[in-house]
Design an enzyme around this catalytic site. Structure first.
Site, PDB file in Angstrom:
ATOM      1  N   PRO A  12      36.778  43.699  41.131  1.00  0.00           N
ATOM      2  CA  PRO A  12      36.509  45.033  40.604  1.00  0.00           C
ATOM      3  C   PRO A  12      36.458  45.094  39.077  1.00  0.00           C
ATOM      4  CG  PRO A  12      38.702  44.939  41.586  1.00  0.00           C
ATOM      5  CD  PRO A  12      38.015  43.655  41.912  1.00  0.00           C
ATOM      6  N   ASN A  13      35.513  45.878  38.618  1.00  0.00           N
ATOM      7  CA  ASN A  13      35.299  46.180  37.203  1.00  0.00           C
ATOM      8  C   ASN A  13      34.786  45.001  36.388  1.00  0.00           C
ATOM      9  OD1 ASN A  13      36.272  48.948  37.368  1.00  0.00           O
ATOM     10  ND2 ASN A  13      38.282  48.015  37.680  1.00  0.00           N
ATOM     11  N   ARG A  20      33.326  46.149  28.937  1.00  0.00           N
ATOM     12  CA  ARG A  20      34.596  46.750  29.331  1.00  0.00           C
ATOM     13  C   ARG A  20      35.732  46.208  28.463  1.00  0.00           C
ATOM     14  NH1 ARG A  20      38.162  44.699  34.179  1.00  0.00           N
ATOM     15  NH2 ARG A  20      39.882  46.148  33.955  1.00  0.00           N
ATOM     16  N   TYR A  25      39.019  41.708  27.060  1.00  0.00           N
ATOM     17  CA  TYR A  25      38.201  40.809  27.865  1.00  0.00           C
ATOM     18  C   TYR A  25      37.068  40.123  27.111  1.00  0.00           C
ATOM     19  CZ  TYR A  25      40.792  43.303  31.421  1.00  0.00           C
ATOM     20  OH  TYR A  25      41.809  43.837  32.167  1.00  0.00           O
ATOM     21  N   ASN A  79      37.817  35.307  39.937  1.00  0.00           N
ATOM     22  CA  ASN A  79      38.514  36.308  39.152  1.00  0.00           C
ATOM     23  C   ASN A  79      38.575  37.549  40.020  1.00  0.00           C
ATOM     24  OD1 ASN A  79      39.450  38.228  37.375  1.00  0.00           O
ATOM     25  ND2 ASN A  79      38.197  37.532  35.662  1.00  0.00           N
ATOM     26  N   ALA A  82      42.042  43.177  39.389  1.00  0.00           N
ATOM     27  CA  ALA A  82      43.302  43.809  39.789  1.00  0.00           C
ATOM     28  C   ALA A  82      43.732  43.427  41.201  1.00  0.00           C
ATOM     29  CB  ALA A  82      43.183  45.320  39.660  1.00  0.00           C
ATOM     30  N   GLU A 103      41.796  30.152  40.425  1.00  0.00           N
ATOM     31  CA  GLU A 103      41.995  31.531  39.988  1.00  0.00           C
ATOM     32  C   GLU A 103      41.717  31.605  38.493  1.00  0.00           C
ATOM     33  OE1 GLU A 103      45.803  34.527  39.444  1.00  0.00           O
ATOM     34  OE2 GLU A 103      45.837  33.113  41.121  1.00  0.00           O
ATOM     35  N   HIS A 105      41.358  34.165  34.919  1.00  0.00           N
ATOM     36  CA  HIS A 105      41.570  35.432  34.208  1.00  0.00           C
ATOM     37  C   HIS A 105      41.070  35.269  32.785  1.00  0.00           C
ATOM     38  CE1 HIS A 105      43.973  36.931  37.497  1.00  0.00           C
ATOM     39  NE2 HIS A 105      44.590  35.757  37.506  1.00  0.00           N
ATOM     40  N   ARG A 112      50.573  39.859  29.296  1.00  0.00           N
ATOM     41  CA  ARG A 112      50.264  41.289  29.388  1.00  0.00           C
ATOM     42  C   ARG A 112      51.553  42.094  29.511  1.00  0.00           C
ATOM     43  NH1 ARG A 112      44.803  42.110  31.328  1.00  0.00           N
ATOM     44  NH2 ARG A 112      45.263  44.326  31.182  1.00  0.00           N
TER      45      ARG A 112
END
Length: 152
Positions: A12-13, A20, A25, A79, A82, A103, A105, A112
């Protein structure tokens, strides 16, 4: 001369990469990935074929992972956005499809401020994690998948 077929899977996103929240990012989109893969793999770039898929829907991501298994993909660079921190369904899918997955990111999720972003449900079902290097994280994950297959 393709030896490896990898799926670049975004949750998502992530269809808005480069636009974004560039302060988190970065400003590069998926169109930068072939150049970055070439930067990492050099002359071996032609050994890798990349397919791309992005969805905001958890079910569509699961369907695409199952399809990657059926297609005999050599690996997935994932990726999950969320969903990394919330989706038992994606973790369950990765647990059974038997396709090597890295995975990814863009940001360093461990740095974070939100504690939720420091937990990964999918992490126990992947061969490794690359985080914090922006779009280069994807290229490094592709390199890791190539190296994983060459160890076999």
């Amino acid at each position: 001369m393709t030896r490896y077929r990898f799926l670049i899977l975004n949750g998502p996103n992530l269809g808005a990469l480069g636009k974004r929240q560039p302060e988190i990012y970065g400003t590069s989109g998926m169109d930068a990935l072939p150049f970055l893969v070439h930067k990492v793999l050099g002359d071996r770039t032609d050994e890798v074929e990349l397919s791309y898929f992005q969805s905001n829907s958890e079910g569509a991501l699961i369907d695409r992972l199952e399809q990657a298994r059926e297609e005999g993909m050599h690996g997935v660079v994932f990726n999950a956005g969320a969903y990394t921190h919330t989706s038992l369904a994606l973790a369950d899918c990765l647990a059974w499809i038997n396709v090597p997955c890295v995975e990814v990111h863009l940001s360093n999720v461990l740095a974070r401020s939100e504690p939720l972003r420091q937990k990964s449900y999918i992490g126990r079902h992947v061969i490794g994690v690359v985080a914090g290097f922006g779009m280069m994280s994807y290229a490094l994950a592709v390199q890791a998948l190539v190296q994983h297959h060459e160890k076999e």
